[in-house]
Motif scaffolding. Sequence first.
Motif, PDB file in Angstrom:
ATOM      1  N   PHE A  37       0.849  -1.274  -0.223  1.00 25.62           N
ATOM      2  CA  PHE A  37      -0.071   0.263   0.219  1.00 25.62           C
ATOM      3  C   PHE A  37       0.919   1.250  -0.021  1.00 25.62           C
ATOM      4  CE2 PHE A  37      -2.273   3.438   2.174  1.00 25.62           C
ATOM      5  CZ  PHE A  37      -3.323   3.570   1.626  1.00 25.62           C
ATOM      6  N   LEU A  38       2.139   1.393   0.522  1.00 26.41           N
ATOM      7  CA  LEU A  38       2.894   2.345   0.758  1.00 26.41           C
ATOM      8  C   LEU A  38       3.778   2.664  -0.301  1.00 26.41           C
ATOM      9  CD1 LEU A  38       3.613   4.199   3.197  1.00 26.41           C
ATOM     10  CD2 LEU A  38       5.520   3.029   3.727  1.00 26.41           C
ATOM     11  N   ILE A  39       3.897   1.686  -1.081  1.00 25.13           N
ATOM     12  CA  ILE A  39       5.044   1.846  -2.370  1.00 25.13           C
ATOM     13  C   ILE A  39       4.566   3.041  -3.438  1.00 25.13           C
ATOM     14  CG2 ILE A  39       5.616   0.913  -4.389  1.00 25.13           C
ATOM     15  CD1 ILE A  39       6.172  -1.892  -2.758  1.00 25.13           C
ATOM     16  N   PRO A  40       3.142   2.780  -3.757  1.00 26.14           N
ATOM     17  CA  PRO A  40       2.808   3.929  -4.819  1.00 26.14           C
ATOM     18  C   PRO A  40       3.050   5.455  -3.877  1.00 26.14           C
ATOM     19  CG  PRO A  40       1.159   2.295  -4.637  1.00 26.14           C
ATOM     20  CD  PRO A  40       2.132   2.133  -3.352  1.00 26.14           C
ATOM     21  N   GLY A  41       2.729   5.632  -2.857  1.00 23.89           N
ATOM     22  CA  GLY A  41       2.795   6.802  -2.102  1.00 23.89           C
ATOM     23  C   GLY A  41       4.525   7.569  -2.110  1.00 23.89           C
ATOM     24  N   MET A  42       5.191   6.474  -1.803  1.00 18.83           N
ATOM     25  CA  MET A  42       6.724   6.716  -1.857  1.00 18.83           C
ATOM     26  C   MET A  42       7.372   6.984  -3.173  1.00 18.83           C
ATOM     27  SD  MET A  42       7.447   6.774   1.304  1.00 18.83           S
ATOM     28  CE  MET A  42       5.737   7.216   1.466  1.00 18.83           C
ATOM     29  N   VAL A  43       6.503   6.471  -4.269  1.00 21.36           N
ATOM     30  CA  VAL A  43       7.103   6.665  -5.576  1.00 21.36           C
ATOM     31  C   VAL A  43       6.542   8.218  -6.134  1.00 21.36           C
ATOM     32  CG1 VAL A  43       6.491   6.167  -8.113  1.00 21.36           C
ATOM     33  CG2 VAL A  43       6.831   4.356  -6.543  1.00 21.36           C
ATOM     34  N   ALA A  44       5.298   8.405  -5.526  1.00 22.92           N
ATOM     35  CA  ALA A  44       4.722   9.871  -5.868  1.00 22.92           C
ATOM     36  C   ALA A  44       5.579  10.855  -5.131  1.00 22.92           C
ATOM     37  CB  ALA A  44       3.314   9.841  -5.490  1.00 22.92           C
ATOM     38  N   MET A  45       6.115  10.496  -3.763  1.00 23.97           N
ATOM     39  CA  MET A  45       6.924  11.376  -3.005  1.00 23.97           C
ATOM     40  C   MET A  45       7.901  11.643  -3.721  1.00 23.97           C
ATOM     41  SD  MET A  45       8.279  10.797   0.799  1.00 23.97           S
ATOM     42  CE  MET A  45       9.324  11.835   1.517  1.00 23.97           C
ATOM     43  N   SER A  46       8.822  10.745  -4.264  1.00 23.55           N
ATOM     44  CA  SER A  46      10.105  11.035  -4.948  1.00 23.55           C
ATOM     45  C   SER A  46       9.859  12.029  -6.238  1.00 23.55           C
ATOM     46  CB  SER A  46      10.639   9.482  -5.566  1.00 23.55           C
ATOM     47  OG  SER A  46      11.858  10.036  -6.276  1.00 23.55           O
ATOM     48  N   VAL A  47       8.526  11.619  -7.017  1.00 26.28           N
ATOM     49  CA  VAL A  47       8.331  12.325  -8.105  1.00 26.28           C
ATOM     50  C   VAL A  47       8.065  13.690  -7.809  1.00 26.28           C
ATOM     51  CG1 VAL A  47       6.897  12.668 -10.194  1.00 26.28           C
ATOM     52  CG2 VAL A  47       7.474  10.540  -9.359  1.00 26.28           C
ATOM     53  N   LEU A  48       7.203  14.112  -6.686  1.00 28.83           N
ATOM     54  CA  LEU A  48       6.660  15.141  -6.163  1.00 28.83           C
ATOM     55  C   LEU A  48       7.694  16.131  -5.783  1.00 28.83           C
ATOM     56  CD1 LEU A  48       4.526  17.314  -5.256  1.00 28.83           C
ATOM     57  CD2 LEU A  48       4.559  15.902  -2.916  1.00 28.83           C
ATOM     58  N   PHE A  89       1.523  -1.178 -15.528  1.00 25.69           N
ATOM     59  CA  PHE A  89       2.605  -0.268 -14.982  1.00 25.69           C
ATOM     60  C   PHE A  89       2.566   0.970 -15.790  1.00 25.69           C
ATOM     61  CE2 PHE A  89       3.735  -3.130 -12.304  1.00 25.69           C
ATOM     62  CZ  PHE A  89       5.227  -3.029 -11.520  1.00 25.69           C
ATOM     63  N   LEU A  90       2.158   0.702 -17.138  1.00 31.10           N
ATOM     64  CA  LEU A  90       1.992   2.033 -18.163  1.00 31.10           C
ATOM     65  C   LEU A  90       1.156   2.908 -17.574  1.00 31.10           C
ATOM     66  CD1 LEU A  90       1.824   0.281 -21.586  1.00 31.10           C
ATOM     67  CD2 LEU A  90       3.670   1.392 -20.521  1.00 31.10           C
ATOM     68  N   VAL A  91      -0.101   2.542 -16.849  1.00 30.29           N
ATOM     69  CA  VAL A  91      -0.932   3.504 -16.279  1.00 30.29           C
ATOM     70  C   VAL A  91      -0.184   4.282 -15.058  1.00 30.29           C
ATOM     71  CG1 VAL A  91      -3.049   3.541 -14.757  1.00 30.29           C
ATOM     72  CG2 VAL A  91      -2.859   2.105 -16.599  1.00 30.29           C
ATOM     73  N   ALA A  92       0.753   3.542 -14.203  1.00 30.03           N
ATOM     74  CA  ALA A  92       1.409   4.280 -13.273  1.00 30.03           C
ATOM     75  C   ALA A  92       2.539   5.162 -13.832  1.00 30.03           C
ATOM     76  CB  ALA A  92       2.122   3.006 -12.422  1.00 30.03           C
ATOM     77  N   PHE A  93       3.153   4.774 -15.011  1.00 26.08           N
ATOM     78  CA  PHE A  93       4.085   5.669 -15.688  1.00 26.08           C
ATOM     79  C   PHE A  93       3.259   6.878 -16.077  1.00 26.08           C
ATOM     80  CE2 PHE A  93       6.532   1.913 -16.902  1.00 26.08           C
ATOM     81  CZ  PHE A  93       7.430   1.658 -15.800  1.00 26.08           C
ATOM     82  N   LEU A  94       2.127   6.962 -16.447  1.00 30.34           N
ATOM     83  CA  LEU A  94       1.312   8.146 -16.988  1.00 30.34           C
ATOM     84  C   LEU A  94       1.078   9.067 -15.815  1.00 30.34           C
ATOM     85  CD1 LEU A  94      -0.417   9.866 -18.848  1.00 30.34           C
ATOM     86  CD2 LEU A  94      -2.304   8.079 -18.613  1.00 30.34           C
ATOM     87  N   PHE A  95       0.589   8.454 -14.542  1.00 35.82           N
ATOM     88  CA  PHE A  95       0.243   9.227 -13.560  1.00 35.82           C
ATOM     89  C   PHE A  95       1.415  10.101 -12.976  1.00 35.82           C
ATOM     90  CE2 PHE A  95      -3.760   7.061 -13.685  1.00 35.82           C
ATOM     91  CZ  PHE A  95      -4.587   8.437 -13.234  1.00 35.82           C
ATOM     92  N   MET A  96       2.622   9.217 -12.863  1.00 33.64           N
ATOM     93  CA  MET A  96       4.138   9.891 -12.636  1.00 33.64           C
ATOM     94  C   MET A  96       4.425  10.988 -13.218  1.00 33.64           C
ATOM     95  SD  MET A  96       5.684   6.013 -11.860  1.00 33.64           S
ATOM     96  CE  MET A  96       7.460   6.624 -11.863  1.00 33.64           C
ATOM     97  N   ALA A  97       3.969  10.734 -14.512  1.00 39.30           N
ATOM     98  CA  ALA A  97       4.641  12.037 -15.474  1.00 39.30           C
ATOM     99  C   ALA A  97       3.803  13.030 -15.158  1.00 39.30           C
ATOM    100  CB  ALA A  97       4.430  11.411 -17.131  1.00 39.30           C
TER     101      ALA A  97
END
Length: 248
Positions: free
Chosen positions: A55-66, A134-142
């Motif tokens: 559960f925490l992984i997406p938040g930490m990915v978003a944190m790094s991008v942010l 994962f392409l969906v995750a990449f889109l939101f990260m971008a």
Amino acid sequence: MDIIYTIWLRNMKRYTRSKSRIIGSISMPLFLLIFLGFGLNAVVTLPGSGNYIVFLIPGMVAMSVLFTSVFSGIQIIWDKQFGFLKETLVAPVSRLEIMLGQTLGGATTAFIQGIIILVLSLFIGLAIDNPARFLVAFLFMALIGISFTAFGIAIASRMEDMTGFQLIMNFVIFPVFALSGAFFPISSLPPWMGIVTLLDPLTYGVEGIRYGLTGVSQISPLICLAVIGGFALAMTVTGAFLFRKIRI
């Protein structure tokens, strides 16, 4: 397009040559992911999952991008103080192209930082059950990267002091991240805090990444895409408007 590419390439070269910047940007998300994730995994029970680390992984990915994206705006102030921005602005190119080059450069470096955290997460609990998602995750990260790079540029365009920029960004970004649902499910929050969380644009980016990585999201991914996409567009327009009024 040449000026956009040139400024983007300048950002990428500065990024790849700064190893300390790369390591520093991933250290905090990775620290929280490992120690907070493993520390609370046996204590926190999530509906339908029970695995707090995943559960925490997406938040930490978003944190790094942010954090990488928003602090890329400090380069505008740096270029002001050392004269590079003045030389760029007097060139026969539009300020919109300069701003877009800076935005794409900052967003790209932020995206790479998110990819690094994502790859490291594969070794501590993230399972790949549907690689196409994962392409969906990449889109939101971008989209997160574009949104908050443009936001950082908009703020930096009105400032002259790097220390003041950092203080203001910390004051704004930490609440934005804390209220994004990165640490706990939105459904478990008190009603008033749930409303505040839904007003946070980063919430939709985090939930979008979560859907891409785990297939589970508390907000419809289409709604997430519409909100974070609209926010990215609004920030880009705002950043371009303020950058056009910048004075050297």
